[in-house]
Design a protein around this motif. Structure first.
Motif: not given
Length: 164
Positions: A72-80
């Motif tokens: 899934r697409r996420v806003p940023s690597p930090q969010w992931a």
């Protein structure tokens, strides 16, 4: 003077008309719920963070113990990474560690299973594929697939045995 303005916009994407890369810092609620449900309903899930490219945005790839996966697409690597930490699962950089072999094995087993069924008679319509939303017996198919893997890898059952 337009040249200098464009050059400054490239150096600082928040300046002028240019928008910052990666879009908004908030993930869609349905995506977060889907990822959470995937982690809660499967064992041994790991998160692989895929960085933004020219073609795709930052994504997170979740892989379960049997190789079942979702992206899934996420806003940023930090969010992931913070999502992985909040779910208490390991988070890896996909560029550094690569993808697990069990994910490729899962895709191969799924493809073989579909091919083993063979094409139905030319006169009749094709049955829906196991990954399609219209597949009537998806739950039993998943259970059968998991049972085969548990037997192959001799994993303990999900529920502890009854102490009686």
């Amino acid at each position: 003077m337009g040249f200098f303005r464009r050059a400054a916009d490239k150096l600082n994407p928040t300046r002028g008309r240019a928008k910052p890369a990666g879009g908004s810092a908030k993930v869609d609620e349905s995506v977060a719920l889907y990822l959470t449900e995937f982690v809660r309903t499967r064992r041994g899930v790991e998160a692989y963070v895929e960085p933004q490219t020219i073609v795709t945005e930052t994504t997170v790839l979740l892989v379960a113990w049997d190789g079942e996966w979702t992206r899934r697409r996420v806003p940023s690597p930090q969010w992931a990474y913070s999502f992985a930490e909040s779910m208490q699962i390991p988070g890896y950089d996909a560029l550094v560690v690569g993808y697990p072999q069990r994910m490729r094995d899962y895709n191969t087993r799924l493809t073989r299973k579909v091919e083993d069924r063979g094409p139905s008679s030319a006169a009749g319509p094709q049955p829906p594929r196991p990954w399609s939303p219209g597949f009537a017996d998806a739950e039993s198919e998943r259970r059968e697939f998991s049972d085969d893997l548990e037997e192959e890898f001799r994993l303990p059952p999900l529920e502890p045995p009854d102490p009686r």
